[in-house]
Write a protein that holds these residues in place. Structure first.
Motif, PDB file in Angstrom:
ATOM      1  N   GLY A 301       0.564  -1.191   0.117  1.00 48.19           N
ATOM      2  CA  GLY A 301       0.026   0.075   0.076  1.00 48.19           C
ATOM      3  C   GLY A 301       0.639   1.289   0.054  1.00 48.19           C
ATOM      4  N   TYR A 302       2.056   0.967  -0.520  1.00 47.68           N
ATOM      5  CA  TYR A 302       3.046   2.520  -0.378  1.00 47.68           C
ATOM      6  C   TYR A 302       3.342   2.825  -1.680  1.00 47.68           C
ATOM      7  CZ  TYR A 302       6.803   5.407   1.488  1.00 47.68           C
ATOM      8  OH  TYR A 302       7.567   6.640   1.547  1.00 47.68           O
ATOM      9  N   GLY A 303       3.268   4.257  -2.252  1.00 48.52           N
ATOM     10  CA  GLY A 303       3.468   4.640  -3.396  1.00 48.52           C
ATOM     11  C   GLY A 303       3.336   6.048  -3.326  1.00 48.52           C
ATOM     12  N   HIS A 304       2.557   6.722  -4.660  1.00 52.19           N
ATOM     13  CA  HIS A 304       2.374   7.775  -4.935  1.00 52.19           C
ATOM     14  C   HIS A 304       0.961   7.948  -5.828  1.00 52.19           C
ATOM     15  CE1 HIS A 304       6.561   8.400  -3.985  1.00 52.19           C
ATOM     16  NE2 HIS A 304       6.474   9.636  -3.793  1.00 52.19           N
ATOM     17  N   VAL A 305       0.603   9.154  -5.748  1.00 51.32           N
ATOM     18  CA  VAL A 305      -0.704   9.577  -6.651  1.00 51.32           C
ATOM     19  C   VAL A 305      -0.397  10.627  -7.436  1.00 51.32           C
ATOM     20  CG1 VAL A 305      -2.378   8.603  -4.912  1.00 51.32           C
ATOM     21  CG2 VAL A 305      -1.757  10.947  -4.811  1.00 51.32           C
ATOM     22  N   ALA A 306      -0.822  10.418  -8.760  1.00 49.50           N
ATOM     23  CA  ALA A 306      -0.601  11.668  -9.607  1.00 49.50           C
ATOM     24  C   ALA A 306      -2.019  11.922 -10.359  1.00 49.50           C
ATOM     25  CB  ALA A 306       0.120  11.266 -10.857  1.00 49.50           C
ATOM     26  N   LYS A 307      -2.094  13.317 -10.606  1.00 46.70           N
ATOM     27  CA  LYS A 307      -3.436  13.610 -11.103  1.00 46.70           C
ATOM     28  C   LYS A 307      -3.366  13.352 -12.535  1.00 46.70           C
ATOM     29  CE  LYS A 307      -6.706  16.769 -10.546  1.00 46.70           C
ATOM     30  NZ  LYS A 307      -7.834  16.165 -11.813  1.00 46.70           N
ATOM     31  N   VAL A 308      -4.365  12.733 -13.201  1.00 45.80           N
ATOM     32  CA  VAL A 308      -4.740  12.207 -14.608  1.00 45.80           C
ATOM     33  C   VAL A 308      -6.008  12.513 -14.935  1.00 45.80           C
ATOM     34  CG1 VAL A 308      -4.777  10.476 -16.249  1.00 45.80           C
ATOM     35  CG2 VAL A 308      -3.052  10.425 -14.210  1.00 45.80           C
ATOM     36  N   GLY A 309      -6.334  13.780 -15.785  1.00 48.10           N
ATOM     37  CA  GLY A 309      -7.418  14.092 -16.219  1.00 48.10           C
ATOM     38  C   GLY A 309      -8.471  14.527 -14.963  1.00 48.10           C
ATOM     39  N   GLU A 310      -9.831  14.194 -14.963  1.00 49.10           N
ATOM     40  CA  GLU A 310     -10.556  14.387 -13.735  1.00 49.10           C
ATOM     41  C   GLU A 310     -10.180  13.506 -12.495  1.00 49.10           C
ATOM     42  OE1 GLU A 310     -12.512  17.287 -13.541  1.00 49.10           O
ATOM     43  OE2 GLU A 310     -11.659  17.628 -15.450  1.00 49.10           O
ATOM     44  N   GLY A 311      -9.299  12.653 -12.490  1.00 46.21           N
ATOM     45  CA  GLY A 311      -9.166  11.607 -11.627  1.00 46.21           C
ATOM     46  C   GLY A 311      -7.336  11.544 -11.405  1.00 46.21           C
ATOM     47  N   PHE A 312      -7.311  10.316 -10.621  1.00 44.47           N
ATOM     48  CA  PHE A 312      -5.673  10.116 -10.368  1.00 44.47           C
ATOM     49  C   PHE A 312      -5.403   9.014 -10.663  1.00 44.47           C
ATOM     50  CE2 PHE A 312      -7.978  13.230  -7.463  1.00 44.47           C
ATOM     51  CZ  PHE A 312      -7.045  14.164  -7.293  1.00 44.47           C
ATOM     52  N   HIS A 313      -4.036   8.628 -10.419  1.00 45.12           N
ATOM     53  CA  HIS A 313      -3.399   7.195 -10.895  1.00 45.12           C
ATOM     54  C   HIS A 313      -2.465   6.851  -9.774  1.00 45.12           C
ATOM     55  CE1 HIS A 313      -2.539   3.879 -13.241  1.00 45.12           C
ATOM     56  NE2 HIS A 313      -0.997   3.937 -12.780  1.00 45.12           N
ATOM     57  N   TYR A 314      -2.567   5.723  -9.369  1.00 45.22           N
ATOM     58  CA  TYR A 314      -1.679   5.322  -8.048  1.00 45.22           C
ATOM     59  C   TYR A 314      -0.516   4.468  -8.675  1.00 45.22           C
ATOM     60  CZ  TYR A 314       0.017   2.379  -4.199  1.00 45.22           C
ATOM     61  OH  TYR A 314       0.578   1.862  -3.138  1.00 45.22           O
ATOM     62  N   TYR A 315       0.819   4.949  -8.185  1.00 44.32           N
ATOM     63  CA  TYR A 315       1.903   4.275  -8.620  1.00 44.32           C
ATOM     64  C   TYR A 315       2.621   3.707  -7.437  1.00 44.32           C
ATOM     65  CZ  TYR A 315       1.684   7.152 -13.120  1.00 44.32           C
ATOM     66  OH  TYR A 315       0.968   7.661 -14.298  1.00 44.32           O
ATOM     67  N   PRO A 316       2.558   2.206  -7.369  1.00 42.01           N
ATOM     68  CA  PRO A 316       3.156   1.549  -6.100  1.00 42.01           C
ATOM     69  C   PRO A 316       4.474   1.883  -6.216  1.00 42.01           C
ATOM     70  CG  PRO A 316       2.123   0.078  -7.681  1.00 42.01           C
ATOM     71  CD  PRO A 316       1.901   1.449  -8.087  1.00 42.01           C
ATOM     72  N   GLU A 317       5.242   1.908  -4.994  1.00 41.17           N
ATOM     73  CA  GLU A 317       6.987   1.997  -4.904  1.00 41.17           C
ATOM     74  C   GLU A 317       7.265   0.763  -4.973  1.00 41.17           C
ATOM     75  OE1 GLU A 317      10.255   4.390  -3.767  1.00 41.17           O
ATOM     76  OE2 GLU A 317       8.155   5.099  -4.595  1.00 41.17           O
ATOM     77  N   PRO A 318       8.340   0.505  -5.625  1.00 38.84           N
ATOM     78  CA  PRO A 318       9.049  -0.784  -5.619  1.00 38.84           C
ATOM     79  C   PRO A 318       9.372  -1.064  -4.117  1.00 38.84           C
ATOM     80  CG  PRO A 318       9.872   0.474  -7.251  1.00 38.84           C
ATOM     81  CD  PRO A 318       8.886   1.118  -6.557  1.00 38.84           C
ATOM     82  N   MET A 319       9.085  -2.376  -3.597  1.00 39.18           N
ATOM     83  CA  MET A 319       9.353  -2.963  -2.296  1.00 39.18           C
ATOM     84  C   MET A 319      10.935  -3.086  -2.218  1.00 39.18           C
ATOM     85  SD  MET A 319       6.619  -5.636  -1.679  1.00 39.18           S
ATOM     86  CE  MET A 319       6.806  -6.220  -0.286  1.00 39.18           C
ATOM     87  N   GLN A 320      11.608  -2.123  -1.374  1.00 39.54           N
ATOM     88  CA  GLN A 320      13.055  -2.005  -1.247  1.00 39.54           C
ATOM     89  C   GLN A 320      13.539  -2.924  -0.159  1.00 39.54           C
ATOM     90  OE1 GLN A 320      14.246   1.909  -1.050  1.00 39.54           O
ATOM     91  NE2 GLN A 320      13.325   2.657  -2.782  1.00 39.54           N
ATOM     92  N   MET A 321      14.585  -3.428  -0.266  1.00 38.35           N
ATOM     93  CA  MET A 321      15.109  -4.290   0.755  1.00 38.35           C
ATOM     94  C   MET A 321      16.615  -3.304   1.426  1.00 38.35           C
ATOM     95  SD  MET A 321      13.501  -6.983   0.800  1.00 38.35           S
ATOM     96  CE  MET A 321      14.562  -8.060   1.691  1.00 38.35           C
ATOM     97  N   ASN A 322      16.525  -3.423   2.726  1.00 38.39           N
ATOM     98  CA  ASN A 322      17.235  -2.902   3.565  1.00 38.39           C
ATOM     99  C   ASN A 322      18.745  -3.828   3.854  1.00 38.39           C
ATOM    100  OD1 ASN A 322      15.822  -0.449   3.538  1.00 38.39           O
ATOM    101  ND2 ASN A 322      14.876  -1.161   5.409  1.00 38.39           N
ATOM    102  N   LEU A 323      19.554  -3.873   2.905  1.00 36.89           N
ATOM    103  CA  LEU A 323      20.557  -4.959   2.932  1.00 36.89           C
ATOM    104  C   LEU A 323      21.878  -4.305   3.710  1.00 36.89           C
ATOM    105  CD1 LEU A 323      20.638  -6.348  -0.558  1.00 36.89           C
ATOM    106  CD2 LEU A 323      19.503  -7.280   1.369  1.00 36.89           C
TER     107      LEU A 323
END
Length: 323
Positions: A301-323
């Motif tokens: 459930g972690y990512g960003h939202v961007a405005k697209v027309g009259e709505g929005f689009h959700y871009y999930p963040e890649p799951m990063q590993m802390n090595l």
């Protein structure tokens, strides 16, 4: 009919049959199928803070008709199908971030707990925490976006004993008063009222109220988002120059309520106010390019939202590993 088969052909045929047998149902795999899944938690850094997302399990809503309204049901089903999602069963996740600031361990929302109102796949938050190595007694603060059954259900166990014995609880006063009102027991909200009273009243003396715009915990600021409930709130979480917004139920679905943000949701107390809050705050988050953590979007459930027309689009963040 005469069949002329040479010795070489028979040898080739035999070799082929042997290979087929090895690939057939009598062949044994080198390793057994395990039938297990990975633990239901994910960890990443936010500035100087460590964030662990734990799941309470999938929450199936069933057929979207009657739940997502204000748009023809055929269009809703097409939106789901076009995004490779079932048009007949909307399934939400339940993602709770636990933020370790170094000084405090802060949990946001607590899942369904013992209630099986939405089936048996929910209620695993305590198990997820154990898998992540986090003890309930180490939680200093439980922050509640609102008092709906799937957000406050994990405060107490089946015997009504608080599961986070050392925590203070934070919620909007208007939400506490609305959802623990005994006078609503005879209304269609009964199940939600019963569950809210079961979980919130045992810890009533440890509940602290926040106000809109208040930084009520270090790095945690309340932002009013009314409509889904009277006191529904989202939270800006900040550390070391980094931040994300915990959306609670600002949007339940990354397709339906983002592409069509003025679509109404049947569990909203005031659907039109909820839509107005959704549009206003998503526009702010998109314009500022603020990361989001959504309680109900696809895991984690972690990512960003961007405005697209009259709505929005959700871009999930890649799951990063802390090595």
């Amino acid at each position: 009919m005469t069949l002329n088969v040479s010795r070489r052909s028979l040898l080739a045929l035999g070799a082929g049959l042997g290979a087929s047998t090895l690939l057939g149902g009598t062949a044994q795999a080198r390793a057994p199928k395990l039938g297990t899944q990975t633990p239901y938690w994910h960890r990443f850094m936010l500035g100087d803070a460590e964030v662990t997302v734990v799941s309470d399990g999938p929450l199936p809503l069933g057929d979207p008709s009657g739940t997502f309204t204000g748009v023809p049901k055929e269009e809703v089903k097409k939106m789901l199908s076009d995004n490779f999602l079932s048009p007949d069963n909307v399934v939400l996740e339940q993602n709770s971030p636990i933020v370790n600031t170094g000084d405090k361990l802060i949990l946001f929302d607590t899942g369904m707990g013992t209630s099986q109102l939405f089936g048996k796949t929910t209620g695993r938050q305590q198990k997820s925490m154990k898998e992540a190595g986090i003890k309930p007694e180490d939680i200093d603060a439980v922050v509640l976006s609102h008092a709906h059954i799937d957000h406050i259900g994990g405060i107490v166990d089946a015997d009504n004993k608080p599961l986070f014995p050392n925590a203070q609880y934070y919620i909007a006063q208007s939400d506490l008063e609305f959802w623990t009102d005994e006078g609503k027991m005879g209304s269609p909200l009964k199940d939600f009222i019963v569950h809210a009273r079961k979980n919130l009243l045992p810890v009533r003396d440890r509940i602290v109220f926040f106000k809109d715009g208040q930084e009520f915990l270090p790095g945690v600021t309340a932002i009013a988002a009314p409509g889904h409930t009277v006191g529904h709130t989202i939270f800006m979480v900040s550390s070391g120059g980094k931040s994300f917004a915990f959306l609670g139920d600002l949007s339940h679905h990354a397709v339906l309520l983002l592409e069509r943000p003025r679509m109404e949701f049947s569990y909203d107390t005031d659907p039109k106010q909820a839509a107005a809050s959704r549009v206003k705050l998503l526009e702010m988050l998109a314009a500022n390019k603020t990361a989001v953590m959504s309680y109900h979007f696809a895991w984690p459930g972690y990512g960003h939202v961007a405005k697209v027309g009259e709505g929005f689009h959700y871009y999930p963040e890649p799951m990063q590993m802390n090595l």
